[in-house]
Design a protein around this motif. Structure first.
Motif, short mmCIF file in Angstrom:
data_model
loop_
_atom_site.label_atom_id
_atom_site.label_comp_id
_atom_site.label_asym_id
_atom_site.label_seq_id
_atom_site.Cartn_x
_atom_site.Cartn_y
_atom_site.Cartn_z
N ALA A 98 0.83 -1.20 0.00
CA ALA A 98 0.00 0.00 0.00
C ALA A 98 0.87 1.25 0.00
CB ALA A 98 -0.91 0.00 1.22
N VAL A 99 0.37 2.32 -0.58
CA VAL A 99 1.08 3.59 -0.61
C VAL A 99 0.88 4.27 0.73
CG1 VAL A 99 1.25 5.82 -1.75
CG2 VAL A 99 0.74 3.77 -3.09
N ARG A 100 2.00 4.66 1.35
CA ARG A 100 1.92 5.32 2.64
C ARG A 100 2.18 6.80 2.45
NH1 ARG A 100 4.86 2.35 7.35
NH2 ARG A 100 3.75 4.04 8.34
N PRO A 101 1.48 7.64 3.18
CA PRO A 101 1.72 9.08 3.06
C PRO A 101 3.08 9.46 3.64
CG PRO A 101 0.16 8.65 4.80
CD PRO A 101 0.41 7.34 4.11
N VAL A 102 3.64 10.52 3.12
CA VAL A 102 4.92 11.03 3.61
C VAL A 102 4.64 11.96 4.77
CG1 VAL A 102 6.97 12.36 2.99
CG2 VAL A 102 5.90 10.84 1.31
N ARG A 103 5.39 11.81 5.82
CA ARG A 103 5.17 12.62 7.02
C ARG A 103 5.56 14.07 6.73
NH1 ARG A 103 6.77 10.85 13.02
NH2 ARG A 103 5.60 12.50 14.05
N ALA A 104 4.71 14.98 7.12
CA ALA A 104 4.96 16.40 6.90
C ALA A 104 5.94 16.91 7.94
CB ALA A 104 3.66 17.18 6.97
N ARG A 105 6.84 17.80 7.52
CA ARG A 105 7.79 18.42 8.44
C ARG A 105 7.55 19.92 8.44
NH1 ARG A 105 13.53 15.35 7.83
NH2 ARG A 105 12.67 13.26 8.03
N ILE A 106 7.41 20.44 9.62
CA ILE A 106 7.16 21.86 9.76
C ILE A 106 8.44 22.54 10.26
CG2 ILE A 106 5.78 23.61 10.93
CD1 ILE A 106 3.58 21.49 11.15
N HIS A 107 8.89 23.55 9.54
CA HIS A 107 10.11 24.30 9.92
C HIS A 107 9.72 25.66 10.41
CE1 HIS A 107 12.65 21.25 8.07
NE2 HIS A 107 11.84 21.26 7.01
N ARG A 108 10.40 26.11 11.44
CA ARG A 108 10.17 27.46 11.95
C ARG A 108 10.88 28.47 11.06
NH1 ARG A 108 10.91 26.95 18.43
NH2 ARG A 108 9.28 25.43 18.69
N PRO A 109 10.19 29.56 10.82
CA PRO A 109 10.87 30.58 10.02
C PRO A 109 12.01 31.22 10.82
CG PRO A 109 8.73 31.38 10.72
CD PRO A 109 8.85 29.95 11.18
N GLU A 110 13.09 31.57 10.18
CA GLU A 110 14.24 32.15 10.89
C GLU A 110 14.34 33.61 10.67
OE1 GLU A 110 17.87 30.07 10.50
OE2 GLU A 110 16.81 28.21 10.42
#
Length: 110
Positions: A98-110
């Motif tokens: 099965a196709v698994r979703p890619v985990r989202a990564r949230i970056h803080r703006p610098e």
């Protein structure tokens, strides 16, 4: 495979063959055999396919119409395929493909 019993209810047809065209034609025949039903109960009995029935009523109907059970209620047995279930090995194989979703990564703006 499971087996499922299907049946047809031919009370209206048998009544018509014996020239009983109304509910009131059947009431005296049943009362002579000791079965007292209201007109609405007989209407439901004639119009629909009963799921449960008193054996005294069934015997009275068979005697009043001079027929057998097979003529009144023909039955057939149908084989129904059983649902297939996944075993543990098949289920794990299905999950790997099965196709698994890619985990989202949230970056803080610098």
């Amino acid at each position: 495979m499971k087996r499922h019993v299907e049946y047809a209810w031919r009370l209206r047809e048998l009544m018509a063959a014996r020239e009983m065209n109304n509910i009131s034609d059947l009431i005296p025949h049943l009362e002579d055999r000791g079965v007292a039903l209201s007109a609405s109960q007989i209407y439901r009995l004639i119009g629909g396919k009963p799921e449960r029935m008193n054996l005294a009523l069934l015997g009275a109907l068979l005697d009043a119409l001079d027929c057998t059970f097979e003529e009144l209620c023909p039955t057939t047995v149908v084989a129904v395929p059983a649902r297939e279930r996944l075993t543990g090995t098949e289920a794990s194989t299905a999950k790997k493909d099965a196709v698994r979703p890619v985990r989202a990564r949230i970056h803080r703006p610098e």
